[in-house]
Design a protein around this motif. Structure first.
Motif, PDB file in Angstrom:
ATOM      1  N   TYR A  29     -30.506  64.951  37.054  1.00 53.84           N
ATOM      2  CA  TYR A  29     -29.330  64.197  37.488  1.00 53.84           C
ATOM      3  C   TYR A  29     -28.513  63.812  36.259  1.00 53.84           C
ATOM      4  O   TYR A  29     -28.966  64.046  35.131  1.00 53.84           O
ATOM      5  CB  TYR A  29     -29.721  63.002  38.337  1.00 53.84           C
ATOM      6  N   THR A  49     -23.495  65.693  32.277  1.00 56.26           N
ATOM      7  CA  THR A  49     -23.571  65.946  33.715  1.00 56.26           C
ATOM      8  C   THR A  49     -24.924  66.543  34.082  1.00 56.26           C
ATOM      9  O   THR A  49     -25.689  66.974  33.211  1.00 56.26           O
ATOM     10  CB  THR A  49     -22.461  66.905  34.140  1.00 56.26           C
ATOM     11  N   TRP A  50     -25.194  66.611  35.371  1.00 50.13           N
ATOM     12  CA  TRP A  50     -26.511  67.084  35.791  1.00 50.13           C
ATOM     13  C   TRP A  50     -26.713  68.556  35.449  1.00 50.13           C
ATOM     14  O   TRP A  50     -27.837  68.989  35.249  1.00 50.13           O
ATOM     15  CB  TRP A  50     -26.725  66.842  37.286  1.00 50.13           C
ATOM     16  N   THR A  51     -25.628  69.312  35.339  1.00 45.78           N
ATOM     17  CA  THR A  51     -25.763  70.714  34.966  1.00 45.78           C
ATOM     18  C   THR A  51     -25.914  70.893  33.457  1.00 45.78           C
ATOM     19  O   THR A  51     -26.350  71.940  32.995  1.00 45.78           O
ATOM     20  CB  THR A  51     -24.536  71.516  35.404  1.00 45.78           C
ATOM     21  N   SER A 100     -21.271  62.711  41.676  1.00 44.83           N
ATOM     22  CA  SER A 100     -20.326  63.731  42.106  1.00 44.83           C
ATOM     23  C   SER A 100     -20.470  64.956  41.216  1.00 44.83           C
ATOM     24  O   SER A 100     -20.964  64.867  40.091  1.00 44.83           O
ATOM     25  CB  SER A 100     -18.887  63.194  42.027  1.00 44.83           C
ATOM     26  N   TRP A 101     -20.008  66.047  41.730  1.00 46.82           N
ATOM     27  CA  TRP A 101     -20.150  67.318  41.000  1.00 46.82           C
ATOM     28  C   TRP A 101     -19.526  67.232  39.621  1.00 46.82           C
ATOM     29  O   TRP A 101     -18.385  66.859  39.455  1.00 46.82           O
ATOM     30  CB  TRP A 101     -19.482  68.434  41.807  1.00 46.82           C
ATOM     31  N   GLU A 102     -20.314  67.606  38.624  1.00 48.24           N
ATOM     32  CA  GLU A 102     -19.858  67.680  37.233  1.00 48.24           C
ATOM     33  C   GLU A 102     -19.184  66.394  36.751  1.00 48.24           C
ATOM     34  O   GLU A 102     -18.149  66.417  36.084  1.00 48.24           O
ATOM     35  CB  GLU A 102     -18.917  68.860  37.037  1.00 48.24           C
ATOM     36  N   THR A 103     -19.782  65.290  37.088  1.00 44.43           N
ATOM     37  CA  THR A 103     -19.277  63.985  36.637  1.00 44.43           C
ATOM     38  C   THR A 103     -20.270  63.352  35.697  1.00 44.43           C
ATOM     39  O   THR A 103     -21.476  63.402  35.942  1.00 44.43           O
ATOM     40  CB  THR A 103     -19.039  63.065  37.839  1.00 44.43           C
TER      41      THR A 103
END
Length: 124
Positions: A29, A49-51, A100-103
């Motif tokens: 995360y 970010t999580w990625t 949220s995505w890529e936050t």
């Protein structure tokens, strides 16, 4: 329950380097690093970010610190170069479970999971 365990702190001379690690049990995360010097508030250092594709740094630390992650190992890193005595602090990793995505997230209230901290001391 997610557990965050930091390691890698220690004593280093000014100009030296350290790499901190934070093992996150069973969770990928958004994460961040914060630090707290004696008598001061805990401050933001860096976030990712999580990625792992995006990151963000405190302005004063850009160029010296690098945050990264190895998702396969569920481990967060902070590479710290050209260390200064004013970098002396307890360093904490933190994680946020909803996102949220890529936050990435840069303030303390945005994080719910915290490690126990690891001491970094930079001698002059």
């Amino acid at each position: 329950q997610v557990q965050l365990v930091e390691s890698g702190g220690g004593l280093v001379q000014a100009g030296g380097s350290l790499r901190l690690s934070c093992a996150a049990s069973g969770r990928t995360y958004p994460m961040g690093w914060f630090r707290q010097a004696p008598g001061k508030e805990r401050e933001f250092v860096a976030a990712i970010t999580w990625t792992g594709l995006s990151s963000y740094y405190a302005d004063s630390l850009k160029g010296r610190f690098t945050i990264s992650r190895d998702s396969a190992k569920n481990t967060l890193y902070l590479q710290m170069n050209s260390l200064k005595p004013e970098d002396t602090a307890v360093y904490y990793c933190a994680g946020r479970r909803t996102y949220s995505w890529e936050t990435y997230y840069t303030t303390r209230p945005e994080y719910g999971d915290w490690g126990q901290g690891t001491q970094v001391t930079v001698s002059s």
